[in-house]
Design an enzyme around this catalytic site. Sequence first.
Site, PDB file in Angstrom:
ATOM      1  N   GLY A  11       0.787  -1.324   0.085  1.00 27.98           N
ATOM      2  CA  GLY A  11       0.017  -0.060   0.052  1.00 27.98           C
ATOM      3  C   GLY A  11       0.887   1.307   0.043  1.00 27.98           C
ATOM      4  O   GLY A  11       0.385   2.374   0.473  1.00 27.98           O
ATOM      5  N   SER A  12       2.055   1.286  -0.464  1.00 29.53           N
ATOM      6  CA  SER A  12       2.842   2.682  -0.705  1.00 29.53           C
ATOM      7  C   SER A  12       1.839   3.652  -1.478  1.00 29.53           C
ATOM      8  O   SER A  12       2.256   4.744  -1.197  1.00 29.53           O
ATOM      9  CB  SER A  12       4.228   2.393  -0.948  1.00 29.53           C
ATOM     10  OG  SER A  12       4.339   2.091  -2.349  1.00 29.53           O
ATOM     11  N   ASN A  13       1.528   3.085  -2.706  1.00 32.42           N
ATOM     12  CA  ASN A  13       0.653   4.105  -3.302  1.00 32.42           C
ATOM     13  C   ASN A  13      -0.671   4.692  -2.653  1.00 32.42           C
ATOM     14  O   ASN A  13      -0.874   5.762  -2.569  1.00 32.42           O
ATOM     15  CB  ASN A  13       0.252   3.565  -4.619  1.00 32.42           C
ATOM     16  CG  ASN A  13       1.189   3.598  -5.722  1.00 32.42           C
ATOM     17  OD1 ASN A  13       1.567   4.616  -6.279  1.00 32.42           O
ATOM     18  ND2 ASN A  13       1.734   2.263  -6.031  1.00 32.42           N
ATOM     19  N   LEU A  89      -4.688  -6.958  -7.118  1.00 32.34           N
ATOM     20  CA  LEU A  89      -4.258  -7.887  -8.170  1.00 32.34           C
ATOM     21  C   LEU A  89      -5.145  -8.803  -8.715  1.00 32.34           C
ATOM     22  O   LEU A  89      -5.262  -9.826  -9.263  1.00 32.34           O
ATOM     23  CB  LEU A  89      -3.241  -8.889  -7.697  1.00 32.34           C
ATOM     24  CG  LEU A  89      -2.126  -8.146  -7.186  1.00 32.34           C
ATOM     25  CD1 LEU A  89      -0.764  -9.072  -6.460  1.00 32.34           C
ATOM     26  CD2 LEU A  89      -1.190  -7.583  -8.420  1.00 32.34           C
ATOM     27  N   LYS A  90      -6.607  -8.350  -8.654  1.00 33.04           N
ATOM     28  CA  LYS A  90      -7.748  -9.103  -8.932  1.00 33.04           C
ATOM     29  C   LYS A  90      -8.232  -8.148 -10.144  1.00 33.04           C
ATOM     30  O   LYS A  90      -8.519  -7.038  -9.952  1.00 33.04           O
ATOM     31  CB  LYS A  90      -8.714  -9.508  -8.109  1.00 33.04           C
ATOM     32  CG  LYS A  90      -8.169 -10.380  -7.020  1.00 33.04           C
ATOM     33  CD  LYS A  90      -8.229 -11.705  -7.423  1.00 33.04           C
ATOM     34  CE  LYS A  90      -7.627 -12.846  -6.506  1.00 33.04           C
ATOM     35  NZ  LYS A  90      -7.615 -14.078  -6.975  1.00 33.04           N
ATOM     36  N   ASN A 106      -6.351   2.659 -12.556  1.00 30.39           N
ATOM     37  CA  ASN A 106      -5.327   1.965 -11.912  1.00 30.39           C
ATOM     38  C   ASN A 106      -3.836   2.585 -12.249  1.00 30.39           C
ATOM     39  O   ASN A 106      -3.608   3.250 -13.206  1.00 30.39           O
ATOM     40  CB  ASN A 106      -5.435   0.680 -12.680  1.00 30.39           C
ATOM     41  CG  ASN A 106      -4.270  -0.295 -12.246  1.00 30.39           C
ATOM     42  OD1 ASN A 106      -4.010  -0.538 -11.053  1.00 30.39           O
ATOM     43  ND2 ASN A 106      -3.851  -1.233 -13.228  1.00 30.39           N
ATOM     44  N   HIS A 108      -0.052   1.297 -13.156  1.00 28.76           N
ATOM     45  CA  HIS A 108       0.815   0.135 -13.514  1.00 28.76           C
ATOM     46  C   HIS A 108       2.285   0.655 -13.720  1.00 28.76           C
ATOM     47  O   HIS A 108       2.406   1.687 -14.194  1.00 28.76           O
ATOM     48  CB  HIS A 108       0.430  -0.199 -15.055  1.00 28.76           C
ATOM     49  CG  HIS A 108       1.025  -1.441 -15.623  1.00 28.76           C
ATOM     50  ND1 HIS A 108       0.887  -2.687 -14.911  1.00 28.76           N
ATOM     51  CD2 HIS A 108       1.907  -1.550 -16.454  1.00 28.76           C
ATOM     52  CE1 HIS A 108       1.438  -3.452 -15.607  1.00 28.76           C
ATOM     53  NE2 HIS A 108       2.291  -2.966 -16.417  1.00 28.76           N
ATOM     54  N   ASP A 149      -5.171  -3.834 -17.658  1.00 27.39           N
ATOM     55  CA  ASP A 149      -4.011  -2.923 -18.286  1.00 27.39           C
ATOM     56  C   ASP A 149      -4.733  -2.435 -19.727  1.00 27.39           C
ATOM     57  O   ASP A 149      -3.686  -1.821 -20.441  1.00 27.39           O
ATOM     58  CB  ASP A 149      -2.884  -3.545 -18.351  1.00 27.39           C
ATOM     59  CG  ASP A 149      -2.401  -3.803 -16.855  1.00 27.39           C
ATOM     60  OD1 ASP A 149      -2.628  -3.184 -15.962  1.00 27.39           O
ATOM     61  OD2 ASP A 149      -1.699  -4.809 -17.005  1.00 27.39           O
ATOM     62  N   GLU A 178       5.792   6.805  -9.229  1.00 26.04           N
ATOM     63  CA  GLU A 178       4.400   6.351  -8.966  1.00 26.04           C
ATOM     64  C   GLU A 178       3.842   7.168  -8.119  1.00 26.04           C
ATOM     65  O   GLU A 178       2.412   7.661  -7.931  1.00 26.04           O
ATOM     66  CB  GLU A 178       4.147   4.925  -8.604  1.00 26.04           C
ATOM     67  CG  GLU A 178       4.366   3.975  -9.738  1.00 26.04           C
ATOM     68  CD  GLU A 178       4.419   2.625  -9.348  1.00 26.04           C
ATOM     69  OE1 GLU A 178       3.209   2.221  -8.748  1.00 26.04           O
ATOM     70  OE2 GLU A 178       4.769   1.677  -9.388  1.00 26.04           O
TER      71      GLU A 178
HETATM   72  C1  GRF Z   1       2.901  -0.729  -7.712  1.00 28.59           C
HETATM   73  O1  GRF Z   1       4.127  -0.881  -8.579  1.00 28.59           O
HETATM   74  C2  GRF Z   1       1.725  -0.484  -8.725  1.00 28.59           C
HETATM   75  O2  GRF Z   1       2.255   0.120  -9.949  1.00 28.59           O
HETATM   76  C3  GRF Z   1       1.218  -1.776  -8.933  1.00 28.59           C
HETATM   77  O3  GRF Z   1       1.505  -2.485  -8.012  1.00 28.59           O
HETATM   78  C4  GRF Z   1       2.394  -1.912  -7.162  1.00 28.59           C
HETATM   79  C5  GRF Z   1       1.884  -1.603  -5.697  1.00 28.59           C
HETATM   80  O4  GRF Z   1       2.656  -1.124  -4.829  1.00 28.59           O
HETATM   81  N1  GRF Z   1       0.218  -1.901  -9.608  1.00 28.59           N
HETATM   82  P1  GRF Z   1       2.008  -0.566  -3.287  1.00 28.59           P
HETATM   83  O5  GRF Z   1       1.355  -1.888  -2.684  1.00 28.59           O
HETATM   84  O6  GRF Z   1       1.180   0.532  -3.822  1.00 28.59           O
HETATM   85  O7  GRF Z   1       3.541  -0.389  -2.593  1.00 28.59           O
END
Ligand code: GRF
Length: 205
Positions: A11-13, A89-90, A106, A108, A149, A178
Amino acid sequence: MNIAVFASGGGSNFQAILDAIRLGALPARACLLLSNLSDAGALNLARERGVPTLYCSRKHYASDQAFADAMLSSLRSSGADFIALAGYLKRVPTPVVAAFRDRISNIHPALLPSFGGHGMFGHHVHEAVIASGAKVSGATVHLVDEEYDRGPIVAQRCVPVLPNDTPDTLAERVLVIEHELYPMTLKAFSEGRVRIDGRRAWIAV
Ligand code: GRF
């Protein structure tokens, strides 16, 4: 804009989105963190930051329809008007895509339309980029449709691929951009500045 974030990983994003909201750089509210995995780091982060959480897995439902109905009903009661996938991932169930058409994004970790599609996640993406000999990679924010995607590309940023890169070092460089690109693009969505015309989407300034 009330954003429901879907995540399967650390969950870093998601954290970058929450930080941007807290700093006033993203005029939005995180109204829900949904995960298909009960031990996703993103769920803990949501709990720490006071964001409502939902662990929602297909295996707990008798049919695809029942699963989609449950997801939709939770989204509605959370007040979500936008879904941001952040390492989810689903595949998003078709009825949810239909209900949130053009309101699901999303991120990517490569430059779509290359290096995307089913199975292209995490280190698989960066391995494929390095193996291809490409000299640039990057991050892509795109709209989500029924296929992995494939939806219209909204925003991209590049990073170099260096001669001694490993999938890990490249992933790290991509992740940094990101964390800037996703909040910035979500801000454009929240301000109604994302224009969509068939396969093409762009941010109006
Ligand atoms: C990221 O690289 C994003 O682009 C991809 O999955 C990864 C998720 O990373 N879809 P995080 O869980 O947000 O750290």
